[in-house]
Design an enzyme around this catalytic site. Structure first.
Site, short mmCIF file in Angstrom:
data_model
loop_
_atom_site.label_atom_id
_atom_site.label_comp_id
_atom_site.label_asym_id
_atom_site.label_seq_id
_atom_site.Cartn_x
_atom_site.Cartn_y
_atom_site.Cartn_z
CD GLU A 140 -2.67 -1.10 2.59
OE1 GLU A 140 -2.61 -0.11 3.30
OE2 GLU A 140 -3.55 -2.18 2.73
CB CYS A 141 0.58 4.17 0.11
SG CYS A 141 0.77 5.95 -0.33
N GLY A 142 3.26 3.76 0.14
CA GLY A 142 4.88 3.54 0.37
C GLY A 142 5.36 2.00 -0.05
CG LEU A 169 5.75 5.09 -3.88
CD1 LEU A 169 5.85 6.34 -2.75
CD2 LEU A 169 5.69 5.55 -5.23
N GLY A 228 -0.96 -0.84 -4.62
CA GLY A 228 -1.34 0.43 -5.23
C GLY A 228 -1.20 1.59 -4.04
#
Length: 502
Positions: A373-375, A378, A473
């Site tokens: 999730e998110c970080g 990435l 995502g």
């Protein structure tokens, strides 16, 4: 059994400061406090857990049913003095025009008495008008607006957040539209002034109490020693502030000097608690066990405690590890969760730890079930632009470059719907989440596998990507809103463990 909500007219009034000071003081006095944050925020919880050593969680009437929130609160209030910090302004909810998700709604569902933190800087008698407005406002304007807006759109009552008997019955809320209009739902039980001089406080306190028959339980002067700043979700991370523990101990000292302790205890003792008969704890099942790796360090630190508990209930043994400081994934993992955080601030160190990046990529290649999730997403990209402007290699699971977008284009609560069958979700399922990020990643729309839908208005956008048994995502998912995801993920972790331990 006792508890209060710390609320305010708006962000920046001092809710977090008062909450942290009160938690430190309660701990010092032996009251065994527990903290909750209303809404989806993570960072305030980091203060509670890391700096104060206080149990914490979230209360969220968009993510959760009223029954689920009351179950959670009841379990905590059996052994703890609960302090719940509100979100934004007291009445601020979804889309800026709804009461759903507001501190007001959450407090009313839970029967938690609210203490209104009023910022006294640059004002005196005018604060009387502000307090009067909050005591008299009943939420009816929100109900009227939502009715008018949704009726024009031809919607039925089930899609009208914040009003209607269907909504209140489904959410477990004890209030309804009639209660709003009859002003029976006001839950503000006390006032606390922030950034106020002793002289003004001593003059204003008796005026407020006489006019509104409402106790003023204390104040704080302007405290120059506090150095809390802001970033992304609210506050900077606690590890980044020099001497934060000493600052909070000084804050607790000031609270102790200026808080009317007995009045606070009397208000907190009026918390309704819960309907015990309706809140039977689920019996522990005999779910197959599996080892679930949880990335947790300075770069990956955003987790809903409810998500971790849901995985434990599904059979997970949580194994915490650091992508920054450990060379490889822990041995014997059956699944992996890469949470949000600030990997952009640690790009150089994450890139330098090539053995960990290779270890994660190898786990993906072997078919390990992974949520990112998110970080965490990435980290799985080819490259990431660090906060220093330099591009760094990441794990290379997904093509693309994470880059600084300069602003947050997608923000707030969302409901996610698969565009087809996914590794852990069937077509037609739904899961709730929250999105807030200043970094982005460009890729083709055909690579996205889900659609995010805002709870108010008509805005939606594609999101989430998959490869093998990975779903990743920018959205932060709230797992209990979709038990199917938890059970499917857990089942595939067990299956993976069997496959790789033969």
């Amino acid at each position: 059994m006792a508890g209060v909500m710390i609320a305010a007219p708006g962000s920046g009034s001092g809710k977090t400061m008062v909450t942290c000071g009160l938690l430190a003081l309660l701990k010092r006095k032996g009251y065994n406090p527990a903290a909750f944050k209303c809404g989806p925020d993570y960072i305030d919880g980091l203060f509670h857990r890391r700096v104060l050593g206080v149990e914490n969680g979230n209360l969220d009437s968009f993510f959760e049913t009223g029954t689920h929130m009351r179950q959670k609160l009841f379990r905590s209030m059996k052994d703890h003095f609960v302090v719940a910090e509100g979100v934004m302004g007291y009445f601020d909810g979804l889309g800026g025009v709804s009461l759903q998700g507001s501190s007001f709604e959450i407090g009313t569902i839970l029967g938690l008495p609210a203490i209104l933190v009023v910022d006294g800087r640059g004002a005196s008698l005018s604060l009387m008008a502000l307090i009067q407005g909050f005591l008299e406002y009943d939420g009816a304007a929100s109900v009227d607006y939502e009715k008018k807006t949704h009726n024009k759109a031809g919607c039925d009552v089930e899609c009208m957040p914040g009003m209607g008997e269907e909504y209140f019955r489904e959410s477990g809320c004890k209030i309804n539209e009639k209660n709003y209009r009859e002003k029976k739902t006001r839950n503000i039980r006390g006032v606390f002034f922030n950034r106020m001089s002793p002289m003004i406080y001593n003059r204003l306190k008796p005026m407020v109490e006489e006019r509104f028959q409402l106790p003023v339980i204390g104040y704080l002067p302007d405290l120059k020693f506090l150095q809390m700043g802001s970033r992304h979700l609210g506050l900077v991370l606690p590890d980044e502030i020099d001497g934060i523990r000493e600052q909070l101990e000084q804050l607790a000292d000031r609270m102790d000097e200026n808080l009317e302790w007995e009045t606070l205890l009397r208000i907190a003792a009026d918390a309704e608690g819960c309907d015990r008969e309706a809140l039977v704890r689920p019996e522990a099942g005999m779910a197959p066990r599996f080892r679930l790796g949880i990335a947790r360090d300075e770069a990956f630190c955003f987790y809903y405690e409810d998500n971790l508990r849901a995985m434990e209930q599904a059979g997970a043994e949580l194994v915490y590890f650091s992508p920054l400081h450990q060379k490889e994934l822990p041995e014997g993992l059956d699944g992996l969760i890469l949470g949000g955080g600030y990997p952009e601030n640690h790009g150089r160190a994450l890139a330098a730890n090539r053995t960990m990046r290779d270890s994660v990529a190898a786990a993906v290649g072997s078919g390990m079930p992974i949520l990112a999730e998110c970080g965490g997403y990435l980290y799985l990209l080819d490259r990431l632009e660090g906060a220093d402007g330099v591009d760094y290699p990441m794990a290379g699971v997904f093509g693309g470059r994470g880059y600084r977008a300069g602003k947050t284009g997608r923000f707030g609560y969302i409901t996610l719907r698969p565009n087809g069958s996914l590794p852990f979700l069937r077509e037609g399922a739904e899961i709730k989440g929250h999105e807030f990020h200043y970094w982005d990643c460009g890729c083709g729309e055909d690579e996205f596998c889900m659609t995010a839908v805002k709870p108010t208005g008509s805005r939606c956008w594609p999101c989430m990507r998959t490869v093998k048994r990975v779903m990743a995502g920018f959205p932060h998912l709230y797992y209990p809103s979709c038990p199917e995801l938890v059970q499917s993920f857990a089942g595939q972790c067990v299956e993976y463990g069997k496959e790789h331990k033969l």
